[in-house]
Design an enzyme around this catalytic site. Sequence first.
Site, PDB file in Angstrom:
ATOM      1  N   LYS A   9      25.604 -19.531   2.082  1.00 52.35           N
ATOM      2  CA  LYS A   9      24.609 -18.511   1.772  1.00 52.35           C
ATOM      3  C   LYS A   9      25.061 -17.747   0.539  1.00 52.35           C
ATOM      4  O   LYS A   9      26.095 -17.073   0.558  1.00 52.35           O
ATOM      5  CB  LYS A   9      24.450 -17.565   2.966  1.00 52.35           C
ATOM      6  CG  LYS A   9      23.382 -16.512   2.823  1.00 52.35           C
ATOM      7  CD  LYS A   9      23.265 -15.729   4.123  1.00 52.35           C
ATOM      8  CE  LYS A   9      22.166 -14.691   4.069  1.00 52.35           C
ATOM      9  NZ  LYS A   9      22.054 -13.954   5.341  1.00 52.35           N
TER      10      LYS A   9
ATOM     11  N   LYS B 280      14.066 -23.207   1.318  1.00 53.28           N
ATOM     12  CA  LYS B 280      15.202 -22.419   1.805  1.00 53.28           C
ATOM     13  C   LYS B 280      15.396 -21.145   0.994  1.00 53.28           C
ATOM     14  O   LYS B 280      16.453 -20.524   1.045  1.00 53.28           O
ATOM     15  CB  LYS B 280      16.471 -23.274   1.796  1.00 53.28           C
ATOM     16  CG  LYS B 280      16.408 -24.461   2.752  1.00 53.28           C
ATOM     17  CD  LYS B 280      17.717 -25.213   2.790  1.00 53.28           C
ATOM     18  CE  LYS B 280      17.614 -26.419   3.711  1.00 53.28           C
ATOM     19  NZ  LYS B 280      17.270 -26.055   5.093  1.00 53.28           N
TER      20      LYS B 280
ATOM     21  N   ASP C  25      18.089  -5.919  11.015  1.00 54.87           N
ATOM     22  CA  ASP C  25      16.962  -6.720  10.532  1.00 54.87           C
ATOM     23  C   ASP C  25      16.572  -7.723  11.616  1.00 54.87           C
ATOM     24  O   ASP C  25      16.441  -8.914  11.362  1.00 54.87           O
ATOM     25  CB  ASP C  25      17.351  -7.441   9.236  1.00 54.87           C
ATOM     26  CG  ASP C  25      16.171  -8.121   8.553  1.00 54.87           C
ATOM     27  OD1 ASP C  25      15.013  -7.813   8.910  1.00 54.87           O
ATOM     28  OD2 ASP C  25      16.403  -8.973   7.668  1.00 54.87           O
TER      29      ASP C  25
ATOM     30  N   GLY D 188      14.898 -17.237  -0.019  1.00 53.57           N
ATOM     31  CA  GLY D 188      14.800 -16.008   0.750  1.00 53.57           C
ATOM     32  C   GLY D 188      14.727 -14.828  -0.185  1.00 53.57           C
ATOM     33  O   GLY D 188      14.965 -14.964  -1.393  1.00 53.57           O
TER      34      GLY D 188
ATOM     35  N   TYR E  42       0.858  -1.185   0.000  1.00 48.12           N
ATOM     36  CA  TYR E  42       0.000   0.000   0.000  1.00 48.12           C
ATOM     37  C   TYR E  42       0.891   1.230   0.000  1.00 48.12           C
ATOM     38  O   TYR E  42       1.562   1.528   0.989  1.00 48.12           O
ATOM     39  CB  TYR E  42      -0.911  -0.040   1.225  1.00 48.12           C
ATOM     40  CG  TYR E  42      -1.704   1.218   1.481  1.00 48.12           C
ATOM     41  CD1 TYR E  42      -2.212   1.982   0.425  1.00 48.12           C
ATOM     42  CD2 TYR E  42      -1.965   1.641   2.777  1.00 48.12           C
ATOM     43  CE1 TYR E  42      -2.936   3.130   0.666  1.00 48.12           C
ATOM     44  CE2 TYR E  42      -2.698   2.784   3.033  1.00 48.12           C
ATOM     45  CZ  TYR E  42      -3.179   3.527   1.972  1.00 48.12           C
ATOM     46  OH  TYR E  42      -3.893   4.671   2.211  1.00 48.12           O
TER      47      TYR E  42
END
EC number: 2.3.1.234
Length: 529
Positions: A355, A335, A447, A337, A128
Amino acid sequence: MIVLGLEGTAHTISCGIIDESRILAMESSMYRPKTGGIRPLDAAVHHSEVIDTVISRALEKAKISIHDIDLIGFSMGPGLAPSLRVTATAARTISVLTGKPIIGVNHPLGHIEIGRRVTGAIDPVMLYVSGGNTQVIAHVNGRYRVLGETLDIGIGNMIDKFAREAGIPFPGGPEIEKLAMKGTKLLDLPYSVKGMDTAFSGILTAALQYLKTGQAIEDISYSIQETAFAMLVEVLERALYVSGKDEILMAGGVALNRRLRDMVTNMAREAGIRSYLTDREYCMDNGIMIAQAALLMYKSGVRMSVEETAVNPRFRIDEVDAPWITDASRKDYGKAGAESRIEEVSFHGRPAIRKVRISKSYRNSDLDKKIRYERMRNEFTILRKLKEAGVNSPVVYDFDPFSMSITMQKIPGRMMSAELNEGRTDFLNELGIMIAKMHRAGIAHGDLTVNNIIVNDSVFIIDPSMGKVNAEIEDMAVDIYALEDSIKGLGLDSGSVIGQMLKSYRNNFNLADDVLETVSAIRRRHRYV
């Protein structure tokens, strides 16, 4: 049932008329200041002067009289108080004169519900984006929850303020979009994503500085869009993985921007989900959306007396029950992201995680490379510093900038979100201690959410890629703010959970009260302030 909806939260006064199966009529009038931005009192004067005509024309289009109306809905908030009062007064007058029921509607709720009605979306994550609002919203446990939002100004306000300084009259968004299509040079602007939240004031400040130094307005406009919209799409994608939803819905005036629509569509295609774009005529503030939300509220049993219809300029969507929505089953994203791919590997016989920072096609390629590299390097640096500070976190085994990857210790256990959903809270004291240790060392996570904390016999903090060393009180406050909001997003007894964690945090960090005061200040900055 025929419903009349009145919208008047900001620059537009609008009347919409619907029944359960048809959109019967809509009539709107926008206040357009000759110079500068919206002046609340002037907008209210405009609304009071035209509202009778707007309602009369809508009734004429619908070929009905005011006495055929079965229900009156109006925008109760959030919004500009003078505009809200004009709208509410008109709605109450109609209710009293006709003897028909009245319902005050949350403005963002209207955007979601008209979007669901016209697109067929069932249980989406909604982006929004308008002048005063920038929110990522999803339905969880009986209410729509704000998963992420702006920490300072709305993206529409940021664009309009830049346009105004550049000599472009309100509303400046459409002209900035045209100018951006002619831009080719990506200028360096702050990319400010903090967990699920965003901040746009830094972009505005930097863009105005470029304007003063003579940079081409086309390139500045292009850079504003590429940077700000990439931030929005990133947090939107992250919300998908947090919520387990498999639909996206866009609404609000900024959602009309073609570049933003293209970026969201590209992200959805890569993620394998459905994206819905609210029809252009219903993206802007309108009375139809208020009528639709009022209809759903009434059918679910909501009733209000006239005395209960006081406006609320700070009315949040997560204060409203929405029992007509049945939460869809969670999509298993494995897994995957929003920013990386996780691979289970072995590092010299040790269980490990690799990662990999993956490219995002919706982002400008230069911006994408910059973000991926900076976050990977930041994660490597902060994980080492967390270990030095005694904070439970993964050990880094390898850092490969060429493949954009980090290999680290695999931490057994489950995400904090899963533990809380099953009622486990015995780890909250240790969590408060770990956050206190991190902040005492001058580190902000950037985060800190329930999906970046692993719980087993201990608590481990992971993925500080957006973090900061030499952090200031504001940075630490954003950590607490983000964690609190991610807990609230689970729809649990969040007050008790947060209270236990903060008690431990206070007991172990001498600046905790300063941090928590700043958290309160951040919350006060929301919407029209």
